[in-house]
Design a protein around this motif. Structure first.
Motif, PDB file in Angstrom:
ATOM      1  N   ASN A  77      40.356  36.093  14.626  1.00 17.62           N
ATOM      2  CA  ASN A  77      40.770  35.758  13.261  1.00 17.62           C
ATOM      3  C   ASN A  77      40.285  34.363  12.866  1.00 17.62           C
ATOM      4  OD1 ASN A  77      42.046  38.207  12.884  1.00 17.62           O
ATOM      5  ND2 ASN A  77      44.064  37.427  13.446  1.00 17.62           N
ATOM      6  N   PHE A  78      40.295  33.429  13.806  1.00 15.05           N
ATOM      7  CA  PHE A  78      39.803  32.080  13.532  1.00 15.05           C
ATOM      8  C   PHE A  78      38.316  32.121  13.197  1.00 15.05           C
ATOM      9  CE2 PHE A  78      37.862  28.084  14.950  1.00 15.05           C
ATOM     10  CZ  PHE A  78      38.588  27.179  14.206  1.00 15.05           C
ATOM     11  N   LYS A  79      37.554  32.877  13.977  1.00 15.72           N
ATOM     12  CA  LYS A  79      36.118  32.998  13.700  1.00 15.72           C
ATOM     13  C   LYS A  79      35.882  33.649  12.342  1.00 15.72           C
ATOM     14  CE  LYS A  79      34.732  33.210  18.533  1.00 15.72           C
ATOM     15  NZ  LYS A  79      34.170  34.047  19.600  1.00 15.72           N
ATOM     16  N   GLN A  80      36.696  34.645  12.017  1.00 18.55           N
ATOM     17  CA  GLN A  80      36.578  35.306  10.724  1.00 18.55           C
ATOM     18  C   GLN A  80      36.910  34.326   9.593  1.00 18.55           C
ATOM     19  OE1 GLN A  80      39.104  38.716  10.249  1.00 18.55           O
ATOM     20  NE2 GLN A  80      38.026  39.421   8.433  1.00 18.55           N
ATOM     21  N   MET A  81      37.918  33.483   9.809  1.00 21.15           N
ATOM     22  CA  MET A  81      38.278  32.485   8.809  1.00 21.15           C
ATOM     23  C   MET A  81      37.107  31.538   8.537  1.00 21.15           C
ATOM     24  SD  MET A  81      40.973  29.333   8.976  1.00 21.15           S
ATOM     25  CE  MET A  81      39.863  28.509  10.096  1.00 21.15           C
ATOM     26  N   LEU A  82      36.401  31.143   9.603  1.00 14.32           N
ATOM     27  CA  LEU A  82      35.251  30.265   9.422  1.00 14.32           C
ATOM     28  C   LEU A  82      34.174  30.936   8.581  1.00 14.32           C
ATOM     29  CD1 LEU A  82      34.918  28.631  12.955  1.00 14.32           C
ATOM     30  CD2 LEU A  82      35.890  27.643  10.879  1.00 14.32           C
ATOM     31  N   GLU A  83      33.941  32.219   8.822  1.00  7.41           N
ATOM     32  CA  GLU A  83      32.951  32.953   8.040  1.00  7.41           C
ATOM     33  C   GLU A  83      33.365  33.034   6.573  1.00  7.41           C
ATOM     34  OE1 GLU A  83      29.891  33.964   8.846  1.00  7.41           O
ATOM     35  OE2 GLU A  83      30.270  32.942  10.737  1.00  7.41           O
ATOM     36  N   VAL A  84      34.648  33.235   6.332  1.00  4.00           N
ATOM     37  CA  VAL A  84      35.138  33.264   4.950  1.00  4.00           C
ATOM     38  C   VAL A  84      34.894  31.910   4.298  1.00  4.00           C
ATOM     39  CG1 VAL A  84      37.234  33.413   3.533  1.00  4.00           C
ATOM     40  CG2 VAL A  84      36.815  35.100   5.330  1.00  4.00           C
ATOM     41  N   MET A  85      35.138  30.836   5.048  1.00  5.56           N
ATOM     42  CA  MET A  85      34.894  29.497   4.516  1.00  5.56           C
ATOM     43  C   MET A  85      33.409  29.303   4.208  1.00  5.56           C
ATOM     44  SD  MET A  85      37.438  27.190   6.875  1.00  5.56           S
ATOM     45  CE  MET A  85      36.475  25.730   6.628  1.00  5.56           C
ATOM     46  N   TYR A  86      32.538  29.730   5.129  1.00  5.34           N
ATOM     47  CA  TYR A  86      31.094  29.586   4.916  1.00  5.34           C
ATOM     48  C   TYR A  86      30.664  30.250   3.620  1.00  5.34           C
ATOM     49  CZ  TYR A  86      30.629  28.683   9.999  1.00  5.34           C
ATOM     50  OH  TYR A  86      30.720  28.205  11.274  1.00  5.34           O
ATOM     51  N   ASN A  87      31.261  31.404   3.341  1.00  2.00           N
ATOM     52  CA  ASN A  87      30.831  32.222   2.213  1.00  2.00           C
ATOM     53  C   ASN A  87      31.683  32.023   0.961  1.00  2.00           C
ATOM     54  OD1 ASN A  87      28.758  33.460   3.753  1.00  2.00           O
ATOM     55  ND2 ASN A  87      30.299  34.739   4.719  1.00  2.00           N
ATOM     56  N   SER A  88      32.590  31.062   0.965  1.00  2.00           N
ATOM     57  CA  SER A  88      33.472  30.841  -0.178  1.00  2.00           C
ATOM     58  C   SER A  88      32.706  30.220  -1.331  1.00  2.00           C
ATOM     59  CB  SER A  88      34.647  29.948   0.202  1.00  2.00           C
ATOM     60  OG  SER A  88      34.234  28.595   0.301  1.00  2.00           O
ATOM     61  N   ILE A  89      33.266  30.379  -2.519  1.00  2.39           N
ATOM     62  CA  ILE A  89      32.615  29.790  -3.707  1.00  2.39           C
ATOM     63  C   ILE A  89      32.594  28.262  -3.614  1.00  2.39           C
ATOM     64  CG2 ILE A  89      33.162  31.715  -5.233  1.00  2.39           C
ATOM     65  CD1 ILE A  89      35.483  30.017  -6.350  1.00  2.39           C
ATOM     66  N   TYR A  90      33.515  27.685  -2.874  1.00  2.00           N
ATOM     67  CA  TYR A  90      33.570  26.235  -2.748  1.00  2.00           C
ATOM     68  C   TYR A  90      32.456  25.705  -1.844  1.00  2.00           C
ATOM     69  CZ  TYR A  90      38.073  27.167  -4.796  1.00  2.00           C
ATOM     70  OH  TYR A  90      39.067  27.616  -5.623  1.00  2.00           O
ATOM     71  N   CYS A  91      31.996  26.523  -0.925  1.00  2.00           N
ATOM     72  CA  CYS A  91      30.919  26.100  -0.033  1.00  2.00           C
ATOM     73  C   CYS A  91      29.540  26.451  -0.590  1.00  2.00           C
ATOM     74  CB  CYS A  91      31.087  26.734   1.343  1.00  2.00           C
ATOM     75  SG  CYS A  91      32.459  26.052   2.275  1.00  2.00           S
ATOM     76  N   LYS A  92      29.488  27.375  -1.509  1.00  4.49           N
ATOM     77  CA  LYS A  92      28.190  27.790  -2.068  1.00  4.49           C
ATOM     78  C   LYS A  92      27.432  26.608  -2.681  1.00  4.49           C
ATOM     79  CE  LYS A  92      28.454  32.270  -1.367  1.00  4.49           C
ATOM     80  NZ  LYS A  92      27.733  32.879  -0.309  1.00  4.49           N
ATOM     81  N   ALA A  93      28.169  25.650  -3.236  1.00  6.43           N
ATOM     82  CA  ALA A  93      27.520  24.499  -3.883  1.00  6.43           C
ATOM     83  C   ALA A  93      26.792  23.608  -2.893  1.00  6.43           C
ATOM     84  CB  ALA A  93      28.574  23.687  -4.621  1.00  6.43           C
ATOM     85  N   PHE A  94      27.148  23.734  -1.614  1.00  7.48           N
ATOM     86  CA  PHE A  94      26.524  22.883  -0.614  1.00  7.48           C
ATOM     87  C   PHE A  94      25.421  23.643   0.054  1.00  7.48           C
ATOM     88  CE2 PHE A  94      30.839  21.305  -1.065  1.00  7.48           C
ATOM     89  CZ  PHE A  94      30.592  19.976  -1.314  1.00  7.48           C
TER      90      PHE A  94
END
Length: 94
Positions: A77-94
């Protein structure tokens, strides 16, 4: 334990860079922290160039111990959370 929490919270926003941390070294540090087959001694040896004080070594040990105490389901679940963070709209700008 509070120090470990602070270290993790400080490091996690760095994951917003280029769909991953953007830094293979940081990715490897997190992967080794989460990997239940890596012992605390192996983890500390991997970080030896970055751990300059006993407090830093203790913080690395505590971080690794936190992950060692988790179930495989929680680690997944932690690894999945990281993937969600990578692909979030907030990270897309970076």
């Amino acid at each position: 334990m509070k120090l470990v929490t602070v270290l993790v919270l400080v490091a996690l926003p760095l994951y917003c860079y280029a769909g991953s941390s953007g830094c293979s070294l940081l990715d490897n540090v997190i992967d080794k922290a989460v990997d239940p087959t890596v012992s605390k001694d192996e983890y500390r040896a991997y970080l030896k160039d970055f751990l300059q004080t006993e407090n830093e070594e203790n913080a690395a040990d505590e971080l690794k111990q936190c992950f060692l105490q988790q179930s495989n389901e929680t680690l997944a679940n932690f690894k999945q959370m990281l993937e969600v963070m990578y692909n979030s709209i907030y990270c897309k700008a970076f």
